[in-house]
Design a protein around this motif. Structure first.
Motif, PDB file in Angstrom:
ATOM      1  N   GLU A 182      63.200 -43.719 -53.670  1.00 13.44           N
ATOM      2  CA  GLU A 182      62.709 -45.118 -52.762  1.00 13.44           C
ATOM      3  C   GLU A 182      61.347 -44.828 -52.202  1.00 13.44           C
ATOM      4  OE1 GLU A 182      66.301 -48.239 -52.111  1.00 13.44           O
ATOM      5  OE2 GLU A 182      65.882 -46.481 -50.646  1.00 13.44           O
ATOM      6  N   MET A 233      67.448 -42.484 -51.598  1.00 14.72           N
ATOM      7  CA  MET A 233      66.238 -42.616 -50.618  1.00 14.72           C
ATOM      8  C   MET A 233      64.991 -41.908 -51.140  1.00 14.72           C
ATOM      9  SD  MET A 233      65.995 -43.464 -47.097  1.00 14.72           S
ATOM     10  CE  MET A 233      64.680 -43.961 -47.625  1.00 14.72           C
ATOM     11  N   VAL A 251      70.513 -34.554 -47.994  1.00 17.78           N
ATOM     12  CA  VAL A 251      69.687 -35.740 -47.505  1.00 17.78           C
ATOM     13  C   VAL A 251      69.328 -35.764 -46.115  1.00 17.78           C
ATOM     14  CG1 VAL A 251      71.228 -37.413 -47.312  1.00 17.78           C
ATOM     15  CG2 VAL A 251      69.063 -37.965 -47.814  1.00 17.78           C
ATOM     16  N   TYR A 264      67.353 -40.997 -42.636  1.00 16.82           N
ATOM     17  CA  TYR A 264      68.228 -42.252 -43.364  1.00 16.82           C
ATOM     18  C   TYR A 264      68.136 -43.229 -42.415  1.00 16.82           C
ATOM     19  CZ  TYR A 264      71.523 -44.850 -45.831  1.00 16.82           C
ATOM     20  OH  TYR A 264      72.413 -45.904 -46.461  1.00 16.82           O
ATOM     21  N   TRP A 305      66.491 -47.287 -41.884  1.00 14.99           N
ATOM     22  CA  TRP A 305      67.146 -48.371 -42.052  1.00 14.99           C
ATOM     23  C   TRP A 305      67.593 -49.129 -40.915  1.00 14.99           C
ATOM     24  CZ3 TRP A 305      66.483 -50.554 -46.546  1.00 14.99           C
ATOM     25  CH2 TRP A 305      66.327 -49.766 -47.493  1.00 14.99           C
ATOM     26  N   THR A 313      70.407 -49.647 -50.298  1.00 11.88           N
ATOM     27  CA  THR A 313      70.644 -48.612 -49.033  1.00 11.88           C
ATOM     28  C   THR A 313      71.373 -47.497 -49.350  1.00 11.88           C
ATOM     29  OG1 THR A 313      72.466 -50.201 -48.399  1.00 11.88           O
ATOM     30  CG2 THR A 313      70.324 -50.571 -47.615  1.00 11.88           C
ATOM     31  N   TYR A 361      74.084 -50.370 -44.209  1.00  8.65           N
ATOM     32  CA  TYR A 361      73.782 -49.195 -44.681  1.00  8.65           C
ATOM     33  C   TYR A 361      74.635 -48.168 -44.221  1.00  8.65           C
ATOM     34  CZ  TYR A 361      71.755 -48.641 -40.045  1.00  8.65           C
ATOM     35  OH  TYR A 361      71.568 -48.855 -38.610  1.00  8.65           O
ATOM     36  N   SER A 370      72.115 -43.598 -49.691  1.00  8.94           N
ATOM     37  CA  SER A 370      71.573 -42.657 -49.002  1.00  8.94           C
ATOM     38  C   SER A 370      71.366 -41.791 -50.622  1.00  8.94           C
ATOM     39  CB  SER A 370      72.325 -41.620 -48.348  1.00  8.94           C
ATOM     40  OG  SER A 370      73.545 -41.303 -48.973  1.00  8.94           O
TER      41      SER A 370
END
Length: 621
Positions: free
Chosen positions: A310, A307, A232, A237, A241, A302, A222, A304
């Motif tokens: 997901e 994110m 973000v 994040y 991960w 993965t 990631y 960003s």
């Protein structure tokens, strides 16, 4: 042309195989002819190999045939590639008598599989050809080849073939897995793993991770630096991960307490985010990707940028939460390594597990059903953990062969539930019919007269029944009769000591000429009672006589005692004074005799008194 000399030890000559005089084309046409396989397969082998035995090849003959077949298979694959046919399993299609279309390569494999199944050739030959075919094929053609393997799985899994080719098949499948991409060929990899799970037994140690080693090479990469121009929460994040490092190697959490603290703090941040952003039923059904196989990927995306999307995907949340439950289950499961955590850590683990389960339950769609299925799977996983810890003992049990008992061995006695066959049948009848015990037709204890009637008939001389056929020779009949007599006829039971079993029979059942025999002899108990009565009377008479004689002796003793006292008083009164003795000097001798008589009387009286004290008189009854 492939040929090989063979030395005949019996004749001492070198034999030249018949294949020396045949070309490859002739062998190819013979082995690929359009006819039922069982009609030409063995005949073709015998014609080209000329084996010593008609139905089974020797080791060198098997090696010769294998070389011929591998060479023919290579030629067919090369011919398919030169013709530009992308699907080699469809090259040179043949139509058999049943109008079925087969390619030349599958037809060749069917012929070899038939010969191996009938044990005409060595059983591992088909596995060697399949390995060569996968090595010569592209990945696209390997799917067709593996499809053929799946269709023939039942035949390949037979014991006579499996024992000779299981290692070759395992090597073939592992080579295919190495060539496949775990990201792009997920379905094909799953087909291979499922085939291995069905083909090999459950206790096969080659498919078990005995040491419990984790695949730490499966790293989730990631971004380490925040991207430019994208709004973000990069801290979240990275925290999110970073959990994959612990999921990849759960054993690292037990090595140091600092790692567990870091993991628990990161997990708390993720769970708080899931709590703060719950999913509705509509969002769960709209964003769920479980039913869309085209978008399924074995690795997480993965980036960003994804994110936010997901976090709104219910299947993505379930994957993360399920990883948490698997990690917790590993930390609590017993194993060979020391995984004991402090009590404070275990309490924190329990609270995290309850929280994860609650989030799974509220995650749509069908959260409760999904949670129950996961709990059931993890519970069954404990059985496999214990199985591996015990050294993977075999799970398969061979069927027990029924062996006939040998003549020298005693047959095992059958055991009945209630002790014997009759009681067990009665118990079953009572279960089937509750009124069995009160039924008027059921067998009851007979009356004593009815029971002894057959023996009474045997005792009748007019019946003419021979002695060997009498009921008295039946030990069971006599034993039951004695039990009946002891309960119902004590008088007859008492005659058993005098007359035997025939004396127990009631007298009224016997004919007159036999009845007198068992009535004439008196009973021994009556004789014994009469003797005791006679003996008691004689003893009483003797006691009375002794009492009377003792009374008379006592009276005579008392009379004698009175006379002695009177004589003593007279003697005292008649004793002379000294003056009178002087005057009576002449009568000394008479006086001396008188005095001696008095002393004798006193002595006799004392003896009678002593005798009375030593032997008191017996009382008169």
């Amino acid at each position: 042309m492939i040929s090989k000399y063979r030395y005949d030890y019996n004749s001492g000559c070198i034999l030249i195989p018949a294949l020396w005089f045949f070309s490859k084309d002739e062998f190819r046409d013979a082995i690929l002819q359009r006819a039922p396989i069982e009609s030409f397969a063995l005949k073709t082998v015998q014609e080209f190999i000329q084996p010593q035995k008609q139905t089974k090849l020797a080791q060198d003959e098997n090696q010769m045939l294998e070389n011929m077949l591998r060479s023919l298979l290579q030629e067919l694959v090369a011919a398919a590639a030169q013709s530009g046919d992308d699907q080699i399993m469809q090259y040179g299609q043949l139509i058999d008598d049943d109008q079925n279309i087969h390619g030349q390569i599958p037809h060749l494999l069917d012929v070899v599989l038939y010969l191996c199944e009938k044990e005409h050739v060595e059983g591992g030959m088909i596995f060697q050809l399949l390995e060569d075919l996968t090595e010569m094929s592209t990945m696209k053609n390997c799917k067709d080849v593996f499809g053929y393997i799946e269709r023939k799985q039942d035949i390949l899994g037979k014991q006579e073939l499996f024992a000779r080719g299981k290692l070759v098949m395992l090597r073939t499948c592992n080579q295919l897995l190495r060539r496949l991409s775990k990201a792009n060929d997920v379905v094909f990899c799953g087909r291979i793993l499922m085939f291995l799970a069905h083909f090999f037994p459950l206790s096969e140690r080659s498919a078990v991770n005995i040491k419990g080693v984790f695949n730490t090479s499966n790293e989730t990469k990631y971004e380490k630096d925040p991207p430019n121009g994208i709004s973000v929460d990069f801290n979240f994040y990275k925290t999110f991960w970073s959990l994959q490092e612990y999921f990849c190697n759960p054993a690292s959490l037990t090595s140091a307490s600092t790692k567990w603290q870091k993991f628990s703090s990161s997990l708390a941040v993720v769970l708080n985010t899931f709590d703060a952003q719950p999913l509705s039923e509509e969002e769960g059904e709209a964003n769920s990707l479980e039913e869309d196989a085209a978008t399924f990927n074995i690795k997480y995306l993965t980036s960003s940028k994804l994110m936010g999307l997901e976090l709104k995907d219910s299947s993505f949340r379930r994957h993360i939460l399920l990883q948490c439950l698997i990690l917790f289950d590993y930390l609590r499961a017993p194993g060979k390594n020391d995984k004991d955590l402090p009590s404070e850590t275990m309490e924190e683990l329990k609270s995290c597990e309850d929280r994860v389960k609650k989030l799974l339950e509220i995650t749509p769609p069908k959260g409760k059903e999904f949670l129950r299925a996961v709990e059931h799977i993890l519970e069954r996983e404990k059985n496999w953990v214990w199985w591996k810890r015990d050294g993977c003992p075999p799970l398969e049990k061979q069927p027990i062969e029924k062996k006939s008992p040998n003549a020298g061995q005693k047959k095992r006695r059958q055991r009945w539930r209630m002790g014997n066959k009759e009681l067990s049948q009665l118990w079953r009848w009572a279960d089937q019919n509750p009124n069995a015990l009160t039924d008027s037709q059921r067998v009851r204890t007979p009356a004593i007269a009815d029971y002894w009637k057959p023996l009474a008939e045997d005792m009748d001389p007019s019946a003419g029944i021979e002695d060997e056929y009498h009921h008295k020779n039946n030990r069971v009949y006599c034993w039951k009769g004695l039990r009946f007599a002891a309960r119902q006829d004590l008088e007859g039971f008492s005659r058993f000591t005098d007359f035997g079993i025939e004396g127990v029979v009631p007298v009224e059942l016997l004919p007159p000429e036999v009845r007198s025999k068992y009535q004439a002899k008196p009973n021994e108990k009556a004789k014994r009672a009469k003797k005791e009565e006679t003996k008691g009377g004689s003893q009483e008479a003797e006691g009375n006589q002794i009492g009377v004689s003792n009374s008379e002796a006592e009276a005579e003793a008392e009379g004698g005692r009175g006379e002695a006292e009177a004589m003593e008083s007279d003697a005292i009164a008649d004793t002379p004074t000294p003056e009178e003795q002087q005057r009576l000097g002449g009568s000394d001798t008479d006086n001396g005799q008188e005095a001696g008589q008095i002393e004798d009387a006193e002595t006799e009286e004392a003896g009678l008194m002593d005798a009375d004290l030593d032997h008191p008189p017996m009382p008169v009854s």
